[in-house]
Design an enzyme around this catalytic site. Structure first.
Site, short mmCIF file in Angstrom:
data_model
loop_
_atom_site.label_atom_id
_atom_site.label_comp_id
_atom_site.label_asym_id
_atom_site.label_seq_id
_atom_site.Cartn_x
_atom_site.Cartn_y
_atom_site.Cartn_z
N ASP A 127 20.67 137.76 42.28
CA ASP A 127 21.16 136.46 42.74
C ASP A 127 22.21 135.98 41.75
OD1 ASP A 127 19.52 136.39 44.97
OD2 ASP A 127 18.01 135.13 44.04
N ASP A 145 20.81 136.01 51.07
CA ASP A 145 19.99 134.81 51.25
C ASP A 145 20.68 133.81 52.17
OD1 ASP A 145 18.12 135.83 49.44
OD2 ASP A 145 18.99 134.75 47.74
#
Length: 168
Positions: A127, A145
């Site tokens: 991320d 995401d």
């Protein structure tokens, strides 16, 4: 079994998300001058893009979207679950006949499989999109995401729209 043409649109969206997700992660991981991803410390800020609103920050997400259920113990369980959900959605795409639904299915499949690739490769999801400086959204996330979130929102919208159409 013949796959309808519209289902290929979902698969195309999924492939596009997987490619975008993996390309952005490869790009972000290439920014620091290190020989291995293991040399990048968690929380390393790659760039202050639009301070304090947008930063690129390295996070090893061992959970699901936005770090939920983290800890790393569920790596293979989450991987298998994501693959099974993607398979079910791919089958659903063969039955779908609405463009919004097809788009939503493709986004969720692509996001889920983009993160599966990371779990298999690294043991965690990479991320890096960090908007925590806003004080509104504390999580660090990635393209996959985002695709999952947008896809789920579109699934909900499609559900309302198709329900209204069937009652009219």
């Amino acid at each position: 079994m013949k796959i309808p043409r519209i289902a290929f649109a979902a698969y195309g969206f999924a492939l596009l998300i997987i490619v975008l997700d993996q390309l952005t992660k490869a790009w972000i991981l290439s920014l620091p001058d290190v020989a291995s991803i293991k040399q990048i410390p968690v929380g390393y800020v790659f760039a202050e893009v639009f301070p304090p609103v947008l930063r690129f920050t390295f996070v090893q997400n061992t959970g699901v979207s936005f770090g939920l259920f983290g800890g790393g113990e569920a790596r293979w369980g989450l991987t298998i679950f994501s693959v099974l959900v993607s398979g079910a959605l791919a089958w659903w795409a063969t039955r779908a006949d609405r463009r919004l639904l097809i788009t939503a299915i493709g986004l969720v499949i692509g996001g889920a499989l983009g993160n599966v690739i990371d779990r298999v490769r690294f043991g965690y999801v990479v991320d890096f999109i960090d908007v925590s400086g806003t004080g509104v959204f504390p999580w660090v996330f990635n393209v996959a995401d985002s695709a999952i979130t947008i896809g789920v929102v579109l699934l909900i919208i499609d559900s309302f729209l198709s329900d209204r159409a069937s009652k009219a």
